[in-house]
Write an enzyme that holds these catalytic residues in place. Structure first.
Site, PDB file in Angstrom:
ATOM      1  CB  VAL A  20     -51.917   3.893 -57.372  1.00  0.00           C
ATOM      2  CG1 VAL A  20     -51.182   2.881 -56.596  1.00  0.00           C
ATOM      3  CG2 VAL A  20     -51.345   5.145 -57.025  1.00  0.00           C
ATOM      4  CB  CYS A  21     -56.346   0.992 -58.987  1.00  0.00           C
ATOM      5  SG  CYS A  21     -56.644   1.732 -57.369  1.00  0.00           S
ATOM      6  CG  ASP A  22     -53.980   1.948 -65.394  1.00  0.00           C
ATOM      7  OD1 ASP A  22     -54.890   2.018 -66.129  1.00  0.00           O
ATOM      8  OD2 ASP A  22     -52.542   1.752 -65.751  1.00  0.00           O
TER       9      ASP A  22
END
Length: 172
Positions: A64-66
């Site tokens: 999700v951060c990516d």
């Protein structure tokens, strides 16, 4: 001792404790010291006069951060010269630089909160249990007043990208 907030965030349904205040639109953006690289630290003053979209992620090396960072990198090119997109995590500056190179991310400025987690505490996103920063979005105007805030409830969920970008567009 810093303020602790419980019952406001989870990781895969498990409760987390966030350290620091819950900031709201209208609040003055707290100053911070973040590492641009191992030696260079930056603060809010480095971005004076610009609209700041601050995207906070636990670690760039997670799905999700990516995706969140790639999405804001795409949006950054459409927002103009008066906007800076900052991605804050506790990843080491080396890891941030490696990730950006591999991902082709070149418009987002990655900043590291690894040294003393002062950003996490000031913005109310430091996860006590993991010593990572919790996912959140802050839009700060050119006068350093917060205009938009989204604290996610569940760490594995995506933020409302459209609402954050719209908040920025209203300021430019």
């Amino acid at each position: 001792m810093a303020q602790e907030r419980t019952g406001v965030a989870t990781f895969k349904g498990n409760p987390l404790t966030l350290v620091g205040p819950e900031l709201k639109a209208g609040d003055k953006a707290p100053d911070f010291k973040l590492n641009a690289n191992l030696l260079e630290q930056v603060s809010l003053a480095n971005y004076a006069g610009k609209v700041k979209l601050i995207s906070v992620v636990p670690s760039l090396d997670t799905g999700v951060c990516d995706a969140q960072t790639r999405r804001f990198n795409e949006e950054a090119s459409k927002l103009g010269e008066n906007v800076v997109v900052l991605t804050v995590s506790v990843d080491l500056p080396f890891a941030q630089a490696r990730w950006c190179g591999a991902a082709g991310v070149d418009r987002v400025v990655t900043l590291s909160d690894y040294k003393d987690r002062n950003f996490g505490q000031a913005y109310g996103v430091l996860i006590n249990e993991f010593q990572l920063d919790f996912r959140a979005i802050f839009v700060v105007d050119a006068n350093d007043t917060i205009q938009y805030v989204e604290y996610l409830k569940e760490m594995t969920e995506h933020p409302n990208y459209e609402a954050a970008v719209e908040a920025v567009k209203k300021l430019v």
